[in-house]
Write a protein that holds these residues in place. Sequence first.
Motif, PDB file in Angstrom:
ATOM      1  N   LYS A 278      55.989  31.472  38.132  1.00 10.39           N
ATOM      2  CA  LYS A 278      54.406  31.862  38.584  1.00 10.39           C
ATOM      3  C   LYS A 278      54.601  33.284  39.058  1.00 10.39           C
ATOM      4  CE  LYS A 278      52.761  28.653  41.162  1.00 10.39           C
ATOM      5  NZ  LYS A 278      53.778  27.714  41.501  1.00 10.39           N
ATOM      6  N   TYR A 279      53.416  34.118  38.708  1.00  7.27           N
ATOM      7  CA  TYR A 279      53.183  35.357  39.171  1.00  7.27           C
ATOM      8  C   TYR A 279      52.677  35.066  40.655  1.00  7.27           C
ATOM      9  CZ  TYR A 279      53.013  38.120  34.866  1.00  7.27           C
ATOM     10  OH  TYR A 279      53.077  38.878  33.689  1.00  7.27           O
ATOM     11  N   SER A 280      53.350  36.174  41.698  1.00  4.64           N
ATOM     12  CA  SER A 280      52.711  35.988  42.876  1.00  4.64           C
ATOM     13  C   SER A 280      51.370  36.926  42.875  1.00  4.64           C
ATOM     14  CB  SER A 280      53.732  36.711  43.790  1.00  4.64           C
ATOM     15  OG  SER A 280      53.876  37.910  43.537  1.00  4.64           O
ATOM     16  N   GLU A 281      50.951  36.734  44.257  1.00  5.05           N
ATOM     17  CA  GLU A 281      49.627  37.515  44.386  1.00  5.05           C
ATOM     18  C   GLU A 281      49.701  38.910  44.290  1.00  5.05           C
ATOM     19  OE1 GLU A 281      47.455  36.254  47.763  1.00  5.05           O
ATOM     20  OE2 GLU A 281      47.406  34.227  47.396  1.00  5.05           O
ATOM     21  N   ILE A 282      51.078  39.351  44.732  1.00  5.32           N
ATOM     22  CA  ILE A 282      51.313  40.831  44.669  1.00  5.32           C
ATOM     23  C   ILE A 282      51.807  41.258  43.234  1.00  5.32           C
ATOM     24  CG2 ILE A 282      53.024  42.260  45.563  1.00  5.32           C
ATOM     25  CD1 ILE A 282      53.497  40.990  47.962  1.00  5.32           C
ATOM     26  N   ASP A 283      52.306  40.334  42.338  1.00  7.86           N
ATOM     27  CA  ASP A 283      52.554  40.611  41.269  1.00  7.86           C
ATOM     28  C   ASP A 283      51.257  41.130  40.196  1.00  7.86           C
ATOM     29  OD1 ASP A 283      55.237  40.135  41.594  1.00  7.86           O
ATOM     30  OD2 ASP A 283      55.444  38.142  40.630  1.00  7.86           O
TER      31      ASP A 283
END
Length: 753
Positions: A278-283
């Motif tokens: 999953k994409y992290s929030e930072i990504d």
Amino acid sequence: MLHKRVVCVPYRMEWQPDEQGLQQVLQLLKDSQSPDTATQRAVQEKLEQLNQFPDFNNYLIFVLTSLKSEDEPTRSLSGLILKNNVKAHYQNFPPNVADFIKRECLNNIGDPSPLIRATIGILITTIASKGELQTWPELLPQLCNLLNSEDYNTCEGSFGALQKICEDSSELLDSDALNRPLNIMIPKFLQFFKHCSPKIRSHAIACVNQFIIGRAQALMDNIDTFIEYMLQRTQDPDENVALEACEFWLTLAEQPICKEALSGHLVQLIPILVNGMKYSEIDIILLKGDVEEDETIPDSEQDIKPRFHKSRTVTLQHEGGEGEEGEDIDEDEDDDDDTLSDWNLRKCSAAALDVLANVFREELLPHLLPLLKGLLFHPDWVIKESGILVLGAIAEGCMQGMVPYLPELIPHLIQCLCDKKALVRSIACWTLSRYAHWVVSQPPDAHLKPLMTELLKRILDGNKRVQEAACSAFATLEEEACTELVPYLSFILDTLVFAFGKYQHKNLLILYDAIGTLADSVGHHLNQPEYIQKLMPPLIAKWNELKDEDKDLFPLLECLSSVATALQSGFLPYCEPVYQRCVTLVQKTLAQAMMYSQQPDQYEAPDKDFMIVALDLLSGLAEGLGGHVDTLVARSNIMTLLFQCMQDTMPEVRQSSFALLGDLTKACFPHVKPCIAEFMPILGTNLNPEFISVCNNATWAIGEICMQMGVEMQPYIAMVLSQLVEIINRPNTPKTLLENTGKLIHTYICFFR
């Protein structure tokens, strides 16, 4: 003062620096940080002088470890100079100097400064690499003992040094020469997988990871415990630790032991890897995941990767551009996160799943399929997006097992191309490209036509990231579908040409690739007045805009080379200015190379890619136009330039030169024939299979010349025959080279038996 004599004071009394000598060394360290060239030269001379004094190295370790009043960069620099001295002169250090340095390193490995700790760690590793692991028996026990220190800095500094030693000396640590210290070290490292500090956990994982490839027995004895720890750490709340742990699965998946070691753990591992995708929030912030339309925002130049041209390789069918056996193929072509170039947990998890899918094949699916359905239809776009990535990651390894589900999944993925989230649309492009081979194997109306229609819409998407993903995916579809696309050429060209006016800089370069791939895939079917009228004006407009020094010429020239080959006589109205410019590019590059070789201090080295790509486009023109290229060759000095290019020091230049020579031989041999006596010795010297593609193209060119010369080839046979026989009998010779060599020897036999 520094003393030339060896200091013989017993080290029961600690060595102390002479104040004047210390100031002399400190001044040298200050001077070495000066940007002035003359000062740097003086520093080098002074260093060479001071290295004549045995206790100079004592001063350096003293500044690094004990002179806390100095700033950290100066202290670290002192350590790095000492490291260089150890590398160059350690065998000449008096024993008491070496002992003093080693003792000071171990006593100060817990320095409060991370920079100083790291420098001491590098110094310890450098000493160890000089064969000192055997003669410094207290090093490993002391470092392992210091791991138990309640002082964080001491523990972290010791682990940093141990990690470097594990990286540099992994085989030695598992050998009888040192009584296999790994038997103690591995269980010790495993204890720290649960340490409260992410940095310490990361060091511990990195240390153990070094012993996977060699299948160290100490690791194998603890493999189940190790895997349990790794499963926990791959879910670590600190992403750096999770990434370090995730790299273990990637490394293990490439080892023969993988299947045996992991079979019983897949039920736990697969959900962890899937969750990591999953994409992290930072990504999402970095990728501007909340921005849907950005096509009018100009590209930042640093976002555009440098392009390197892949020289033309000739096969029997003369299809350039395929990866030669034994050579590297672009590893980034399947990178779904191209604009987020940093290696991160998402990428590592996807790469690990991809490699594991190739190991376990269909055995992976019972662990994946129950997860996939929940992911692919999830209302949260981040989770849905990760499911699409999972589906793409397993495409190669699990293709056979996925076939029964594809009739349902492919339409769902095509539907995802219209998702309101740009990041979902872009990953759907990538994943669909991974299943393009299956799509093309079905009746066209079933999946190919709807996929092509939706991908073309995404090529004109308002989001630049989606445009890029769609262009790349469409190029893959073109390669798989080939002439299946012919009925839709008008529609395809309308879209690609419209994109010319829409795209910013970066995607324009990818668009050239999609057009070139289309030309390669449909070939002469592109040679229709309607298609030529659509395609050529925008390409020629871009061609006229670009200066000779602009590196955007690379992808445009590559594209035009494919188009010229496909259009054949249809390219005639555009050939003269294109031909002349290519000749000019070759001439300019050769002239600059000559000036640089004569006066390197006054002239810059040329970028020879300009010459390589120009030679390849000339090859495309010769192949496409055939005999029509005769008048262009007659009015130029290309044969003289080719003679120079064939002798260039850069293999890629020679590779493209020989491809052009072969194409000119086929298209207009009367211009080549007068040069044969000069060309043949050069071709003979390049029949060296160490440079496979150069050798391949030289062999192919000789074969084309032989076909034209017939019995007149007799005087030149001795120059090449022994090398050709050697290539045929050489083990592991790539198939293409064997075919070209075999064909040439057969031609010789036919003419001269």
